[in-house]
Write a protein that holds these residues in place. Structure first.
Motif, PDB file in Angstrom:
ATOM      1  N   PHE A   1       0.817  -1.210   0.000  1.00  0.00           N
ATOM      2  CA  PHE A   1       0.000   0.000   0.000  1.00  0.00           C
ATOM      3  C   PHE A   1       0.858   1.270   0.000  1.00  0.00           C
ATOM      4  O   PHE A   1       0.328   2.368  -0.171  1.00  0.00           O
ATOM      5  CB  PHE A   1      -0.940   0.010   1.213  1.00  0.00           C
ATOM      6  CG  PHE A   1      -2.122  -0.899   1.047  1.00  0.00           C
ATOM      7  CD1 PHE A   1      -3.216  -0.514   0.282  1.00  0.00           C
ATOM      8  CD2 PHE A   1      -2.140  -2.146   1.643  1.00  0.00           C
ATOM      9  CE1 PHE A   1      -4.307  -1.354   0.126  1.00  0.00           C
ATOM     10  CE2 PHE A   1      -3.226  -2.989   1.493  1.00  0.00           C
ATOM     11  CZ  PHE A   1      -4.319  -2.599   0.727  1.00  0.00           C
ATOM     12  N   GLN A   2       2.179   1.113   0.211  1.00  0.00           N
ATOM     13  CA  GLN A   2       3.071   2.256   0.126  1.00  0.00           C
ATOM     14  C   GLN A   2       3.480   2.493  -1.332  1.00  0.00           C
ATOM     15  O   GLN A   2       3.303   1.632  -2.191  1.00  0.00           O
ATOM     16  CB  GLN A   2       4.326   2.034   0.986  1.00  0.00           C
ATOM     17  CG  GLN A   2       4.089   2.170   2.479  1.00  0.00           C
ATOM     18  CD  GLN A   2       3.329   0.987   3.052  1.00  0.00           C
ATOM     19  OE1 GLN A   2       3.622  -0.161   2.739  1.00  0.00           O
ATOM     20  NE2 GLN A   2       2.328   1.270   3.878  1.00  0.00           N
ATOM     21  N   ARG A   3       4.038   3.678  -1.574  1.00  0.00           N
ATOM     22  CA  ARG A   3       4.486   3.999  -2.925  1.00  0.00           C
ATOM     23  C   ARG A   3       5.567   3.016  -3.361  1.00  0.00           C
ATOM     24  O   ARG A   3       6.486   2.691  -2.601  1.00  0.00           O
ATOM     25  CB  ARG A   3       5.045   5.423  -2.969  1.00  0.00           C
ATOM     26  CG  ARG A   3       5.466   5.864  -4.364  1.00  0.00           C
ATOM     27  CD  ARG A   3       6.041   7.269  -4.357  1.00  0.00           C
ATOM     28  NE  ARG A   3       6.387   7.699  -5.708  1.00  0.00           N
ATOM     29  CZ  ARG A   3       6.989   8.844  -5.994  1.00  0.00           C
ATOM     30  NH1 ARG A   3       7.298   9.689  -5.012  1.00  0.00           N
ATOM     31  NH2 ARG A   3       7.273   9.152  -7.243  1.00  0.00           N
ATOM     32  N   SER A   4       5.481   2.563  -4.591  1.00  0.00           N
ATOM     33  CA  SER A   4       6.443   1.590  -5.108  1.00  0.00           C
ATOM     34  C   SER A   4       7.767   2.270  -5.434  1.00  0.00           C
ATOM     35  O   SER A   4       7.829   3.184  -6.262  1.00  0.00           O
ATOM     36  CB  SER A   4       5.895   0.915  -6.365  1.00  0.00           C
ATOM     37  OG  SER A   4       6.919   0.199  -7.027  1.00  0.00           O
ATOM     38  N   ARG A   5       8.830   1.806  -4.792  1.00  0.00           N
ATOM     39  CA  ARG A   5      10.162   2.340  -5.077  1.00  0.00           C
ATOM     40  C   ARG A   5      10.608   1.939  -6.483  1.00  0.00           C
ATOM     41  O   ARG A   5      11.297   2.698  -7.175  1.00  0.00           O
ATOM     42  CB  ARG A   5      11.147   1.803  -4.036  1.00  0.00           C
ATOM     43  CG  ARG A   5      12.541   2.396  -4.111  1.00  0.00           C
ATOM     44  CD  ARG A   5      12.564   3.852  -3.673  1.00  0.00           C
ATOM     45  NE  ARG A   5      13.928   4.346  -3.616  1.00  0.00           N
ATOM     46  CZ  ARG A   5      14.729   4.237  -2.564  1.00  0.00           C
ATOM     47  NH1 ARG A   5      14.289   3.644  -1.461  1.00  0.00           N
ATOM     48  NH2 ARG A   5      15.948   4.727  -2.589  1.00  0.00           N
ATOM     49  N   LEU A   6      10.216   0.760  -6.912  1.00  0.00           N
ATOM     50  CA  LEU A   6      10.629   0.288  -8.226  1.00  0.00           C
ATOM     51  C   LEU A   6       9.915   1.031  -9.347  1.00  0.00           C
ATOM     52  O   LEU A   6      10.514   1.338 -10.386  1.00  0.00           O
ATOM     53  CB  LEU A   6      10.383  -1.217  -8.338  1.00  0.00           C
ATOM     54  CG  LEU A   6      11.346  -2.083  -7.521  1.00  0.00           C
ATOM     55  CD1 LEU A   6      10.874  -3.527  -7.497  1.00  0.00           C
ATOM     56  CD2 LEU A   6      12.754  -1.994  -8.076  1.00  0.00           C
ATOM     57  N   LEU A   7       8.636   1.333  -9.175  1.00  0.00           N
ATOM     58  CA  LEU A   7       7.922   2.100 -10.192  1.00  0.00           C
ATOM     59  C   LEU A   7       8.496   3.514 -10.293  1.00  0.00           C
ATOM     60  O   LEU A   7       8.657   4.063 -11.389  1.00  0.00           O
ATOM     61  CB  LEU A   7       6.434   2.152  -9.872  1.00  0.00           C
ATOM     62  CG  LEU A   7       5.560   2.938 -10.865  1.00  0.00           C
ATOM     63  CD1 LEU A   7       5.718   2.393 -12.284  1.00  0.00           C
ATOM     64  CD2 LEU A   7       4.107   2.912 -10.427  1.00  0.00           C
ATOM     65  N   LYS A   8       8.829   4.092  -9.145  1.00  0.00           N
ATOM     66  CA  LYS A   8       9.466   5.411  -9.148  1.00  0.00           C
ATOM     67  C   LYS A   8      10.774   5.369  -9.927  1.00  0.00           C
ATOM     68  O   LYS A   8      11.059   6.238 -10.762  1.00  0.00           O
ATOM     69  CB  LYS A   8       9.723   5.865  -7.715  1.00  0.00           C
ATOM     70  CG  LYS A   8      10.484   7.183  -7.618  1.00  0.00           C
ATOM     71  CD  LYS A   8      10.917   7.465  -6.186  1.00  0.00           C
ATOM     72  CE  LYS A   8      11.812   8.703  -6.121  1.00  0.00           C
ATOM     73  NZ  LYS A   8      12.358   8.918  -4.761  1.00  0.00           N
ATOM     74  N   ALA A   9      11.601   4.340  -9.658  1.00  0.00           N
ATOM     75  CA  ALA A   9      12.883   4.218 -10.351  1.00  0.00           C
ATOM     76  C   ALA A   9      12.687   3.991 -11.844  1.00  0.00           C
ATOM     77  O   ALA A   9      13.448   4.510 -12.668  1.00  0.00           O
ATOM     78  CB  ALA A   9      13.691   3.074  -9.742  1.00  0.00           C
ATOM     79  N   ALA A  10      11.670   3.219 -12.208  1.00  0.00           N
ATOM     80  CA  ALA A  10      11.406   2.962 -13.626  1.00  0.00           C
ATOM     81  C   ALA A  10      11.035   4.251 -14.355  1.00  0.00           C
ATOM     82  O   ALA A  10      11.451   4.484 -15.492  1.00  0.00           O
ATOM     83  CB  ALA A  10      10.298   1.924 -13.771  1.00  0.00           C
ATOM     84  N   ARG A  11      10.262   5.101 -13.708  1.00  0.00           N
ATOM     85  CA  ARG A  11       9.846   6.352 -14.336  1.00  0.00           C
ATOM     86  C   ARG A  11      11.010   7.335 -14.474  1.00  0.00           C
ATOM     87  O   ARG A  11      11.045   8.136 -15.405  1.00  0.00           O
ATOM     88  CB  ARG A  11       8.721   6.989 -13.525  1.00  0.00           C
ATOM     89  CG  ARG A  11       7.390   6.238 -13.634  1.00  0.00           C
ATOM     90  CD  ARG A  11       6.357   6.799 -12.670  1.00  0.00           C
ATOM     91  NE  ARG A  11       6.161   8.239 -12.861  1.00  0.00           N
ATOM     92  CZ  ARG A  11       5.362   8.782 -13.773  1.00  0.00           C
ATOM     93  NH1 ARG A  11       4.680   7.995 -14.594  1.00  0.00           N
ATOM     94  NH2 ARG A  11       5.235  10.087 -13.867  1.00  0.00           N
TER      95      ARG A  11
END
Length: 492
Positions: free
Chosen positions: A81-91
Protein backbone atom coordinates in the motif's frame (compact mmCIF):
# COMPACT_ATOMS: atom_id res chain seq x y z
CA UNK A 1 35.92 -31.88 0.46
CA UNK A 2 33.41 -30.07 2.67
CA UNK A 3 30.51 -28.50 0.79
CA UNK A 4 29.78 -24.80 1.12
CA UNK A 5 26.82 -24.79 -1.24
CA UNK A 6 24.69 -21.67 -1.37
CA UNK A 7 20.91 -21.90 -1.09
CA UNK A 8 18.63 -19.07 -2.14
CA UNK A 9 17.18 -18.31 1.29
CA UNK A 10 20.53 -16.81 2.32
CA UNK A 11 20.39 -13.67 0.17
CA UNK A 12 18.97 -10.17 0.62
CA UNK A 13 18.80 -7.13 -1.69
CA UNK A 14 20.18 -3.61 -1.29
CA UNK A 15 19.34 -0.82 -3.74
CA UNK A 16 21.31 2.38 -4.45
CA UNK A 17 19.11 4.73 -6.45
CA UNK A 18 21.17 6.71 -8.95
CA UNK A 19 24.16 4.38 -8.56
CA UNK A 20 26.84 4.04 -5.90
CA UNK A 21 28.48 7.27 -4.77
CA UNK A 22 29.49 9.25 -1.67
CA UNK A 23 26.20 11.18 -1.58
CA UNK A 24 23.77 8.35 -2.39
CA UNK A 25 22.53 6.16 0.43
CA UNK A 26 21.93 2.44 0.14
CA UNK A 27 18.53 1.07 1.13
CA UNK A 28 17.72 -2.41 2.40
CA UNK A 29 14.67 -4.20 1.02
CA UNK A 30 13.92 -7.37 2.93
CA UNK A 31 10.82 -8.02 0.79
CA UNK A 32 12.70 -8.02 -2.52
CA UNK A 33 14.01 -11.18 -4.16
CA UNK A 34 16.89 -11.43 -6.61
CA UNK A 35 16.06 -13.71 -9.52
CA UNK A 36 18.24 -15.75 -11.84
CA UNK A 37 21.27 -14.03 -13.40
CA UNK A 38 21.71 -14.11 -17.16
CA UNK A 39 24.57 -12.68 -19.23
CA UNK A 40 24.91 -13.28 -22.95
CA UNK A 41 28.64 -13.10 -23.62
CA UNK A 42 28.26 -13.42 -27.40
CA UNK A 43 27.80 -16.39 -29.69
CA UNK A 44 30.93 -18.37 -30.62
CA UNK A 45 31.36 -18.87 -34.36
CA UNK A 46 33.96 -21.32 -35.70
CA UNK A 47 36.06 -20.38 -38.75
CA UNK A 48 36.79 -23.28 -41.11
CA UNK A 49 38.67 -23.68 -44.36
CA UNK A 50 38.88 -26.52 -46.91
CA UNK A 51 41.16 -29.33 -45.78
CA UNK A 52 44.24 -29.15 -48.05
CA UNK A 53 44.67 -32.91 -47.81
CA UNK A 54 41.16 -34.19 -48.57
CA UNK A 55 38.06 -33.36 -50.59
CA UNK A 56 34.77 -32.64 -48.82
CA UNK A 57 36.53 -32.02 -45.52
CA UNK A 58 37.24 -28.83 -43.64
CA UNK A 59 39.66 -27.87 -40.91
CA UNK A 60 39.09 -25.50 -38.05
CA UNK A 61 41.42 -22.48 -38.23
CA UNK A 62 39.94 -20.22 -35.58
CA UNK A 63 36.85 -18.82 -33.99
CA UNK A 64 35.39 -15.47 -33.04
CA UNK A 65 32.87 -14.16 -30.57
CA UNK A 66 29.83 -12.15 -31.58
CA UNK A 67 28.55 -9.01 -29.92
CA UNK A 68 28.11 -9.56 -26.18
CA UNK A 69 25.03 -8.55 -24.24
CA UNK A 70 24.75 -6.94 -20.82
CA UNK A 71 24.23 -8.73 -17.49
CA UNK A 72 20.61 -9.02 -16.38
CA UNK A 73 19.13 -9.53 -12.93
CA UNK A 74 15.36 -9.64 -12.35
CA UNK A 75 13.98 -8.37 -9.05
CA UNK A 76 10.70 -9.57 -7.56
CA UNK A 77 9.19 -7.34 -4.87
CA UNK A 78 6.03 -7.32 -2.80
CA UNK A 79 3.57 -4.73 -4.05
CA UNK A 80 2.28 -2.89 -0.97
CA UNK A 81 0.00 0.00 0.00
CA UNK A 82 3.07 2.26 0.13
CA UNK A 83 4.49 4.00 -2.92
CA UNK A 84 6.44 1.59 -5.11
CA UNK A 85 10.16 2.34 -5.08
CA UNK A 86 10.63 0.29 -8.23
CA UNK A 87 7.92 2.10 -10.19
CA UNK A 88 9.47 5.41 -9.15
CA UNK A 89 12.88 4.22 -10.35
CA UNK A 90 11.41 2.96 -13.63
CA UNK A 91 9.85 6.35 -14.34
CA UNK A 92 13.13 8.17 -13.63
CA UNK A 93 14.98 6.02 -16.19
CA UNK A 94 18.37 6.35 -14.43
CA UNK A 95 21.19 3.90 -13.80
CA UNK A 96 21.26 2.35 -10.34
CA UNK A 97 23.29 -0.18 -8.34
CA UNK A 98 21.84 -3.47 -7.14
CA UNK A 99 23.66 -5.46 -4.46
CA UNK A 100 22.74 -8.98 -3.42
CA UNK A 101 24.28 -9.76 -0.02
CA UNK A 102 24.76 -13.40 0.92
CA UNK A 103 25.48 -14.69 4.39
CA UNK A 104 24.61 -17.26 7.02
CA UNK A 105 25.09 -16.07 10.60
CA UNK A 106 25.47 -12.34 9.92
CA UNK A 107 22.84 -9.62 10.31
CA UNK A 108 21.60 -8.93 6.74
CA UNK A 109 20.82 -5.31 7.66
CA UNK A 110 24.46 -4.65 8.59
CA UNK A 111 25.61 -3.31 5.23
CA UNK A 112 29.42 -3.32 5.67
CA UNK A 113 29.76 -6.51 7.72
CA UNK A 114 26.58 -8.55 7.31
CA UNK A 115 27.70 -10.71 4.39
CA UNK A 116 30.11 -13.41 3.32
CA UNK A 117 29.83 -12.50 -0.35
CA UNK A 118 28.17 -9.71 -2.29
CA UNK A 119 27.04 -9.67 -5.92
CA UNK A 120 27.04 -6.18 -7.46
CA UNK A 121 25.24 -5.12 -10.64
CA UNK A 122 26.57 -1.73 -11.76
CA UNK A 123 24.78 0.63 -14.14
CA UNK A 124 21.50 -1.19 -13.55
CA UNK A 125 18.66 0.17 -15.67
CA UNK A 126 15.07 -1.06 -15.57
CA UNK A 127 14.14 -2.52 -18.94
CA UNK A 128 10.43 -3.00 -18.15
CA UNK A 129 8.01 -2.82 -15.24
CA UNK A 130 5.13 -5.13 -14.42
CA UNK A 131 3.06 -6.66 -11.65
CA UNK A 132 0.97 -9.73 -11.12
CA UNK A 133 -2.82 -9.41 -11.22
CA UNK A 134 -3.98 -6.43 -9.16
CA UNK A 135 -7.55 -7.68 -8.81
CA UNK A 136 -9.56 -10.82 -8.13
CA UNK A 137 -12.82 -12.10 -9.59
CA UNK A 138 -13.48 -14.58 -6.78
CA UNK A 139 -12.23 -15.37 -3.25
CA UNK A 140 -10.03 -18.21 -4.48
CA UNK A 141 -7.92 -15.68 -6.45
CA UNK A 142 -6.94 -13.80 -3.30
CA UNK A 143 -3.12 -13.67 -3.19
CA UNK A 144 -0.17 -11.35 -2.53
CA UNK A 145 0.82 -9.21 -5.51
CA UNK A 146 4.42 -9.03 -6.68
CA UNK A 147 6.23 -6.54 -8.87
CA UNK A 148 8.41 -8.10 -11.58
CA UNK A 149 11.24 -5.78 -12.62
CA UNK A 150 14.21 -6.86 -14.77
CA UNK A 151 17.42 -4.82 -14.42
CA UNK A 152 20.02 -4.67 -17.19
CA UNK A 153 23.47 -3.53 -16.03
CA UNK A 154 26.87 -2.60 -17.41
CA UNK A 155 28.96 -4.87 -15.20
CA UNK A 156 28.45 -7.75 -12.78
CA UNK A 157 31.00 -8.97 -10.24
CA UNK A 158 31.41 -10.45 -6.78
CA UNK A 159 32.91 -8.90 -3.65
CA UNK A 160 34.34 -11.17 -0.98
CA UNK A 161 35.98 -10.71 2.39
CA UNK A 162 39.65 -9.79 2.24
CA UNK A 163 42.59 -10.52 4.54
CA UNK A 164 46.10 -9.05 4.62
CA UNK A 165 49.42 -10.77 4.00
CA UNK A 166 52.87 -9.20 4.23
CA UNK A 167 54.92 -9.45 1.04
CA UNK A 168 58.69 -9.61 0.42
CA UNK A 169 59.56 -9.03 4.07
CA UNK A 170 63.14 -10.24 3.59
CA UNK A 171 63.72 -7.81 0.72
CA UNK A 172 62.03 -4.72 2.18
CA UNK A 173 64.60 -2.87 4.26
CA UNK A 174 63.45 0.73 3.71
CA UNK A 175 60.07 2.48 3.51
CA UNK A 176 58.05 1.58 0.41
CA UNK A 177 56.73 4.85 -1.00
CA UNK A 178 54.86 3.83 -4.14
CA UNK A 179 53.23 0.73 -5.62
CA UNK A 180 51.68 0.20 -9.07
CA UNK A 181 50.00 -2.65 -10.94
CA UNK A 182 51.46 -2.88 -14.48
CA UNK A 183 49.23 -5.59 -15.89
CA UNK A 184 46.20 -6.26 -18.07
CA UNK A 185 43.90 -9.25 -18.16
CA UNK A 186 44.55 -11.54 -21.12
CA UNK A 187 44.15 -15.19 -22.02
CA UNK A 188 47.70 -15.77 -23.25
CA UNK A 189 47.46 -15.01 -26.96
CA UNK A 190 49.69 -11.94 -26.57
CA UNK A 191 51.89 -13.11 -23.71
CA UNK A 192 51.61 -14.82 -20.36
CA UNK A 193 48.00 -15.36 -19.31
CA UNK A 194 46.97 -13.02 -16.51
CA UNK A 195 43.95 -11.85 -14.55
CA UNK A 196 45.36 -8.31 -14.65
CA UNK A 197 46.74 -8.39 -11.09
CA UNK A 198 50.02 -10.29 -11.50
CA UNK A 199 52.72 -7.76 -12.46
CA UNK A 200 53.34 -5.27 -9.66
CA UNK A 201 56.16 -2.76 -9.08
CA UNK A 202 57.03 -1.11 -5.76
CA UNK A 203 59.45 1.75 -5.11
CA UNK A 204 61.63 1.59 -2.03
CA UNK A 205 64.96 2.73 -0.68
CA UNK A 206 68.24 1.43 -2.00
CA UNK A 207 68.61 -2.32 -2.58
CA UNK A 208 71.69 -4.34 -3.44
CA UNK A 209 73.29 -2.81 -6.51
CA UNK A 210 71.62 0.59 -6.16
CA UNK A 211 73.88 3.57 -6.81
CA UNK A 212 74.55 5.92 -3.91
CA UNK A 213 71.50 7.99 -3.03
CA UNK A 214 69.37 5.93 -5.40
CA UNK A 215 66.23 3.90 -4.97
CA UNK A 216 65.28 0.27 -5.33
CA UNK A 217 62.49 -1.56 -7.13
CA UNK A 218 60.66 -4.65 -5.93
CA UNK A 219 58.65 -6.56 -8.51
CA UNK A 220 56.47 -9.63 -8.87
CA UNK A 221 55.11 -11.31 -11.99
CA UNK A 222 52.91 -13.82 -10.17
CA UNK A 223 50.66 -11.70 -7.99
CA UNK A 224 53.01 -11.64 -5.03
CA UNK A 225 53.84 -15.34 -5.00
CA UNK A 226 57.50 -14.32 -5.20
CA UNK A 227 59.33 -11.00 -5.29
CA UNK A 228 62.65 -9.87 -6.73
CA UNK A 229 64.63 -6.64 -6.56
CA UNK A 230 66.51 -4.48 -9.04
CA UNK A 231 68.37 -1.23 -8.63
CA UNK A 232 66.35 1.91 -9.16
CA UNK A 233 67.51 5.18 -10.72
CA UNK A 234 70.52 7.01 -9.23
CA UNK A 235 68.34 9.62 -7.52
CA UNK A 236 65.87 9.98 -4.69
CA UNK A 237 62.45 9.10 -6.08
CA UNK A 238 58.78 9.71 -5.23
CA UNK A 239 56.63 7.67 -7.60
CA UNK A 240 56.70 4.62 -9.84
CA UNK A 241 54.17 3.86 -12.58
CA UNK A 242 53.86 2.24 -15.97
CA UNK A 243 53.07 4.01 -19.24
CA UNK A 244 52.24 1.14 -21.54
CA UNK A 245 55.23 -1.21 -21.62
CA UNK A 246 57.59 1.30 -19.99
CA UNK A 247 58.30 1.61 -16.25
CA UNK A 248 58.79 5.21 -15.09
CA UNK A 249 60.17 6.66 -11.85
CA UNK A 250 59.75 10.32 -10.88
CA UNK A 251 62.36 12.31 -8.96
CA UNK A 252 61.40 15.68 -7.52
CA UNK A 253 64.91 16.33 -6.22
CA UNK A 254 66.45 15.68 -9.64
CA UNK A 255 63.77 17.54 -11.66
CA UNK A 256 63.58 14.50 -13.91
CA UNK A 257 61.99 11.18 -14.77
CA UNK A 258 63.73 7.88 -15.39
CA UNK A 259 62.39 5.11 -17.60
CA UNK A 260 63.25 1.56 -18.59
CA UNK A 261 61.59 -1.31 -20.43
CA UNK A 262 59.06 -3.11 -18.25
CA UNK A 263 59.91 -6.43 -19.91
CA UNK A 264 63.59 -5.97 -19.09
CA UNK A 265 62.84 -4.85 -15.54
CA UNK A 266 60.79 -7.94 -14.70
CA UNK A 267 63.58 -10.03 -16.22
CA UNK A 268 65.94 -8.52 -13.66
CA UNK A 269 67.69 -6.19 -16.11
CA UNK A 270 67.35 -2.41 -16.00
CA UNK A 271 68.84 0.36 -18.06
CA UNK A 272 67.49 3.59 -16.61
CA UNK A 273 67.41 6.59 -18.93
CA UNK A 274 67.19 10.02 -17.34
CA UNK A 275 64.94 12.58 -19.04
CA UNK A 276 64.74 16.18 -17.82
CA UNK A 277 63.27 17.69 -20.98
CA UNK A 278 60.38 20.01 -20.16
CA UNK A 279 60.76 20.02 -16.38
CA UNK A 280 61.09 23.44 -14.77
CA UNK A 281 64.13 23.81 -12.51
CA UNK A 282 63.10 23.51 -8.87
CA UNK A 283 59.63 22.29 -9.81
CA UNK A 284 60.17 18.57 -10.12
CA UNK A 285 57.56 15.79 -10.42
CA UNK A 286 55.85 14.38 -7.32
CA UNK A 287 52.86 12.30 -8.41
CA UNK A 288 51.42 10.96 -11.67
CA UNK A 289 48.38 9.28 -13.16
CA UNK A 290 48.81 7.44 -16.44
CA UNK A 291 45.92 6.90 -18.84
CA UNK A 292 48.10 4.79 -21.11
CA UNK A 293 51.27 4.71 -23.14
CA UNK A 294 50.67 8.12 -24.71
CA UNK A 295 49.15 10.17 -21.87
CA UNK A 296 50.34 10.68 -18.31
CA UNK A 297 49.48 13.67 -16.10
CA UNK A 298 52.09 14.68 -13.53
CA UNK A 299 51.76 16.93 -10.46
CA UNK A 300 54.86 18.85 -9.44
CA UNK A 301 56.46 21.17 -6.92
CA UNK A 302 55.58 24.84 -7.12
CA UNK A 303 52.12 24.19 -8.52
CA UNK A 304 53.15 22.94 -11.96
CA UNK A 305 51.18 20.28 -13.86
CA UNK A 306 52.98 18.42 -16.62
CA UNK A 307 51.77 16.05 -19.33
CA UNK A 308 53.90 13.28 -20.81
CA UNK A 309 53.07 11.78 -24.21
CA UNK A 310 56.18 9.59 -24.33
CA UNK A 311 58.67 9.18 -21.46
CA UNK A 312 61.56 9.29 -23.91
CA UNK A 313 60.48 12.77 -25.06
CA UNK A 314 60.06 14.26 -21.59
CA UNK A 315 57.11 16.43 -20.59
CA UNK A 316 55.24 19.59 -21.49
CA UNK A 317 53.99 22.16 -19.00
CA UNK A 318 50.20 21.91 -18.88
CA UNK A 319 49.63 24.44 -16.10
CA UNK A 320 51.96 26.92 -14.42
CA UNK A 321 51.37 30.04 -12.36
CA UNK A 322 47.89 29.20 -11.11
CA UNK A 323 49.45 28.46 -7.70
CA UNK A 324 52.90 28.37 -6.14
CA UNK A 325 51.96 25.57 -3.74
CA UNK A 326 53.33 22.07 -4.17
CA UNK A 327 50.91 19.57 -5.72
CA UNK A 328 50.98 16.23 -3.91
CA UNK A 329 48.45 14.13 -5.85
CA UNK A 330 46.76 14.00 -9.23
CA UNK A 331 44.06 11.85 -10.82
CA UNK A 332 42.60 11.79 -14.32
CA UNK A 333 39.13 10.43 -14.97
CA UNK A 334 39.87 10.57 -18.70
CA UNK A 335 41.73 12.80 -21.16
CA UNK A 336 39.42 15.74 -20.42
CA UNK A 337 38.91 15.69 -16.65
CA UNK A 338 41.98 15.98 -14.42
CA UNK A 339 42.27 17.20 -10.81
CA UNK A 340 45.46 17.94 -8.85
CA UNK A 341 45.61 18.75 -5.13
CA UNK A 342 48.32 19.94 -2.78
CA UNK A 343 49.54 22.21 -0.01
CA UNK A 344 47.46 24.99 1.57
CA UNK A 345 44.10 23.63 0.39
CA UNK A 346 45.13 23.90 -3.27
CA UNK A 347 43.06 22.35 -6.06
CA UNK A 348 43.64 22.70 -9.80
CA UNK A 349 41.10 21.21 -12.20
CA UNK A 350 40.48 21.04 -15.92
CA UNK A 351 37.53 19.73 -17.91
CA UNK A 352 39.02 20.37 -21.36
CA UNK A 353 42.22 18.29 -21.42
CA UNK A 354 44.33 21.01 -19.85
CA UNK A 355 43.52 23.83 -22.26
CA UNK A 356 42.41 25.84 -19.22
CA UNK A 357 42.77 25.16 -15.50
CA UNK A 358 40.66 26.46 -12.63
CA UNK A 359 42.21 27.19 -9.24
CA UNK A 360 39.48 26.14 -6.80
CA UNK A 361 38.93 26.64 -3.10
CA UNK A 362 39.53 23.32 -1.40
CA UNK A 363 37.49 21.79 1.41
CA UNK A 364 39.71 22.62 4.40
CA UNK A 365 41.45 26.01 4.77
CA UNK A 366 45.19 25.68 5.29
CA UNK A 367 45.23 21.88 5.08
CA UNK A 368 47.61 19.85 2.95
CA UNK A 369 45.53 17.84 0.49
CA UNK A 370 47.24 14.47 0.14
CA UNK A 371 45.07 12.45 -2.22
CA UNK A 372 42.34 12.76 -4.82
CA UNK A 373 40.07 10.47 -6.82
CA UNK A 374 37.86 11.75 -9.64
CA UNK A 375 34.72 9.59 -9.90
CA UNK A 376 33.00 11.72 -12.53
CA UNK A 377 33.34 15.18 -13.99
CA UNK A 378 31.62 16.67 -10.94
CA UNK A 379 32.12 14.05 -8.20
CA UNK A 380 35.53 13.91 -6.48
CA UNK A 381 36.97 12.61 -3.21
CA UNK A 382 39.88 14.37 -1.47
CA UNK A 383 41.92 13.27 1.56
CA UNK A 384 43.89 15.55 3.87
CA UNK A 385 46.96 15.49 6.10
CA UNK A 386 44.61 16.27 8.99
CA UNK A 387 42.90 12.89 8.61
CA UNK A 388 39.73 14.07 6.89
CA UNK A 389 37.92 12.83 3.81
CA UNK A 390 35.88 15.28 1.74
CA UNK A 391 33.72 14.97 -1.35
CA UNK A 392 32.10 17.25 -3.88
CA UNK A 393 29.26 16.53 -6.29
CA UNK A 394 29.42 19.88 -8.10
CA UNK A 395 33.00 20.02 -9.35
CA UNK A 396 34.47 21.66 -6.25
CA UNK A 397 31.93 24.46 -5.80
CA UNK A 398 30.89 23.01 -2.43
CA UNK A 399 32.35 20.33 -0.16
CA UNK A 400 30.97 17.90 2.40
CA UNK A 401 32.88 15.89 5.00
CA UNK A 402 32.63 12.12 4.85
CA UNK A 403 32.91 10.50 8.25
CA UNK A 404 34.72 7.27 9.04
CA UNK A 405 36.16 5.65 12.15
CA UNK A 406 39.14 7.79 13.21
CA UNK A 407 38.37 10.74 10.94
CA UNK A 408 39.78 14.11 11.95
CA UNK A 409 43.06 12.76 13.33
CA UNK A 410 46.19 11.39 11.72
CA UNK A 411 46.34 11.65 7.92
CA UNK A 412 44.79 10.18 4.79
CA UNK A 413 47.49 8.64 2.61
CA UNK A 414 45.83 7.48 -0.60
CA UNK A 415 42.43 6.87 -2.24
CA UNK A 416 41.84 4.39 -5.08
CA UNK A 417 38.80 2.75 -6.66
CA UNK A 418 38.68 -0.58 -8.48
CA UNK A 419 35.04 -0.21 -9.64
CA UNK A 420 32.32 2.43 -9.23
CA UNK A 421 31.30 0.75 -5.96
CA UNK A 422 34.54 -0.68 -4.53
CA UNK A 423 37.28 1.61 -3.29
CA UNK A 424 40.06 1.76 -0.69
CA UNK A 425 41.59 4.48 1.48
CA UNK A 426 44.73 4.43 3.61
CA UNK A 427 44.57 6.30 6.91
CA UNK A 428 47.43 6.73 9.34
CA UNK A 429 46.25 7.21 12.90
CA UNK A 430 47.54 9.93 15.19
CA UNK A 431 48.17 7.57 18.10
CA UNK A 432 51.37 5.71 17.34
CA UNK A 433 51.14 6.47 13.63
CA UNK A 434 49.74 3.04 12.77
CA UNK A 435 48.51 2.68 9.20
CA UNK A 436 45.09 1.27 8.34
CA UNK A 437 43.20 0.55 5.14
CA UNK A 438 39.48 1.23 4.84
CA UNK A 439 37.18 -0.19 2.18
CA UNK A 440 33.95 1.03 0.65
CA UNK A 441 31.55 -1.10 -1.39
CA UNK A 442 28.96 1.64 -1.94
CA UNK A 443 30.99 4.17 -3.91
CA UNK A 444 32.34 6.06 -0.90
CA UNK A 445 29.07 6.53 0.98
CA UNK A 446 30.42 4.49 3.91
CA UNK A 447 33.91 3.28 4.83
CA UNK A 448 34.96 0.51 7.20
CA UNK A 449 38.31 -0.69 8.50
CA UNK A 450 39.77 -3.79 6.87
CA UNK A 451 40.17 -6.69 6.97
CA UNK A 452 36.71 -8.22 6.76
CA UNK A 453 38.25 -11.66 7.04
CA UNK A 454 40.37 -13.17 9.78
CA UNK A 455 43.32 -11.43 11.40
CA UNK A 456 44.45 -7.81 11.37
CA UNK A 457 46.63 -5.62 9.22
CA UNK A 458 50.33 -6.42 9.89
CA UNK A 459 52.07 -3.99 12.25
CA UNK A 460 53.28 -0.85 10.50
CA UNK A 461 53.92 2.84 11.09
CA UNK A 462 52.03 4.18 8.10
CA UNK A 463 50.49 3.18 4.76
CA UNK A 464 51.52 5.64 2.06
CA UNK A 465 50.27 4.19 -1.22
CA UNK A 466 47.65 1.81 -2.60
CA UNK A 467 47.23 0.05 -5.94
CA UNK A 468 44.24 -1.80 -7.38
CA UNK A 469 43.79 -3.96 -10.45
CA UNK A 470 40.95 -5.42 -12.51
CA UNK A 471 39.79 -7.59 -9.60
CA UNK A 472 38.03 -5.56 -6.87
CA UNK A 473 39.09 -8.21 -4.36
CA UNK A 474 42.83 -7.57 -4.75
CA UNK A 475 44.75 -4.66 -3.22
CA UNK A 476 48.44 -3.84 -2.83
CA UNK A 477 49.60 -1.42 -0.12
CA UNK A 478 52.97 0.17 0.61
CA UNK A 479 54.31 1.97 3.65
CA UNK A 480 56.71 2.11 6.56
CA UNK A 481 57.39 -0.19 9.48
CA UNK A 482 59.53 1.15 12.27
CA UNK A 483 62.57 3.37 12.05
CA UNK A 484 63.90 3.22 8.50
CA UNK A 485 62.08 0.01 7.61
CA UNK A 486 59.23 -0.58 5.19
CA UNK A 487 56.27 -2.83 4.53
CA UNK A 488 54.55 -4.20 1.44
CA UNK A 489 51.10 -5.77 1.79
CA UNK A 490 48.59 -7.63 -0.32
CA UNK A 491 44.93 -7.95 0.60
CA UNK A 492 42.85 -10.60 -1.13
Amino acid sequence: MASNAFTNTYSRVWFIEGGAGPSRRRDYFGNWKAGAISWDLGDITVIREPDPNAYNRFVRVGRYRGEPGDPELPITARYTFQRSRLLKAARLDCEHTIQVHMGQCENPQDFPRGWEKTLILEGASISSYGTEDLGAMSPDENAPVNEEVPFVGTDLYEVVRMTFAEMASDSVTAPVTSVYVCDNAQCGACGVASDGCQVVLALTGAVAGSPGGGSGILYTVNGGGSWSTVAGPPAAAEKIYCAGDVAVVLSDADDAMFYTSLAELVAGQVNWTRVATGFVSGQGPIDAWSLGASETWIAGSGGVVYVSRDPALGVEVASSGATANDLHAIHALDSLNIVAVGASNTILATTNAGVTWAALTGPEPGAVLTSVWVRSQREWLVGTATGNLWYTIDGGATWLAKGFTGAGAGSVGDIVFATPSVGFMSHNTAAGGAGRVLRTIDGGYSWYVMPEGAGTIPANTGVAALAVCEDPNVLYAAGASGAGDGILLKAA
